[in-house]
Design a protein around this motif. Structure first.
Motif, PDB file in Angstrom:
ATOM      1  N   GLU A 182      87.953  28.861  25.102  1.00  0.00           N
ATOM      2  CA  GLU A 182      88.160  27.975  26.250  1.00  0.00           C
ATOM      3  C   GLU A 182      89.351  28.444  27.082  1.00  0.00           C
ATOM      4  O   GLU A 182      89.306  28.412  28.310  1.00  0.00           O
ATOM      5  CB  GLU A 182      88.375  26.539  25.776  1.00  0.00           C
ATOM      6  CG  GLU A 182      87.112  25.867  25.286  1.00  0.00           C
ATOM      7  CD  GLU A 182      87.364  24.491  24.700  1.00  0.00           C
ATOM      8  OE1 GLU A 182      88.549  24.133  24.464  1.00  0.00           O
ATOM      9  OE2 GLU A 182      86.383  23.773  24.476  1.00  0.00           O
ATOM     10  N   LEU A 216      89.145  29.590  30.971  1.00  0.00           N
ATOM     11  CA  LEU A 216      89.990  29.019  32.025  1.00  0.00           C
ATOM     12  C   LEU A 216      90.756  30.113  32.767  1.00  0.00           C
ATOM     13  O   LEU A 216      90.898  30.064  33.997  1.00  0.00           O
ATOM     14  CB  LEU A 216      90.968  28.002  31.428  1.00  0.00           C
ATOM     15  CG  LEU A 216      90.356  26.693  30.941  1.00  0.00           C
ATOM     16  CD1 LEU A 216      91.412  25.849  30.231  1.00  0.00           C
ATOM     17  CD2 LEU A 216      89.748  25.921  32.095  1.00  0.00           C
ATOM     18  N   GLU A 235      88.345  31.889  35.086  1.00  0.00           N
ATOM     19  CA  GLU A 235      88.068  31.047  36.255  1.00  0.00           C
ATOM     20  C   GLU A 235      89.249  31.071  37.226  1.00  0.00           C
ATOM     21  O   GLU A 235      89.067  31.129  38.445  1.00  0.00           O
ATOM     22  CB  GLU A 235      87.772  29.610  35.805  1.00  0.00           C
ATOM     23  CG  GLU A 235      87.377  28.682  36.919  1.00  0.00           C
ATOM     24  CD  GLU A 235      86.110  29.116  37.627  1.00  0.00           C
ATOM     25  OE1 GLU A 235      86.018  28.880  38.851  1.00  0.00           O
ATOM     26  OE2 GLU A 235      85.220  29.697  36.975  1.00  0.00           O
ATOM     27  N   ARG A 236      90.461  31.047  36.710  1.00  0.00           N
ATOM     28  CA  ARG A 236      91.650  31.111  37.563  1.00  0.00           C
ATOM     29  C   ARG A 236      91.690  32.429  38.332  1.00  0.00           C
ATOM     30  O   ARG A 236      91.971  32.457  39.531  1.00  0.00           O
ATOM     31  CB  ARG A 236      92.912  30.968  36.711  1.00  0.00           C
ATOM     32  CG  ARG A 236      94.200  30.878  37.527  1.00  0.00           C
ATOM     33  CD  ARG A 236      95.422  30.889  36.643  1.00  0.00           C
ATOM     34  NE  ARG A 236      95.631  32.177  35.995  1.00  0.00           N
ATOM     35  CZ  ARG A 236      96.198  33.241  36.587  1.00  0.00           C
ATOM     36  NH1 ARG A 236      96.582  33.175  37.833  1.00  0.00           N
ATOM     37  NH2 ARG A 236      96.356  34.358  35.920  1.00  0.00           N
TER      38      ARG A 236
END
Length: 115
Positions: free
Chosen positions: A88, A92, A95-96
């Protein structure tokens, strides 16, 4: 470990002592456990104490075995939870970085400058 799954557990003994003590003799709420306990006296009490100690230690051993089995079953679960948490975090971070690229591309950054 398979043998421990078939371990038979002795029920916890509950003794109601209303008149006398265990091992105090026949008819005094302590008899019926064999000739020594029926006779009463110090030997009857000693035998009753040994019996209680035996069942106490048996229960302690069974509890220890159960705790060990629970730990064995929980270990893979905890390892998988840790892996999921790490994945996870990576997701993240990815995605950033995607959002950062989307912001920088309109400002004149070229796609091939990231590689």
């Amino acid at each position: 470990m398979l043998a421990s799954r078939f371990l038979r557990f002795a029920p916890i003994r509950r003794v109601c002592i209303s008149v006398g003590e265990l091992g105090s003799g026949e008819g005094k709420c302590g008899g019926g456990g064999g000739t020594i306990r029926e006779a009463g006296g110090a030997f009857g009490k000693l035998e009753a104490a040994r019996e209680e100690k035996y069942f106490f230690e048996l229960n302690e051993e069974q509890i220890k075995t159960l705790k060990h089995e629970v730990e064995e079953h929980e270990h893979p679960i905890n390892v998988n939870r840790k892996r999921i948490t790490e994945e996870e975090k990576l997701s993240l971070e990815a995605e950033r970085q995607r959002r950062m690229i989307e912001v920088l591309l309109p400002l004149g950054w070229r796609k091939d400058s990231f590689y």
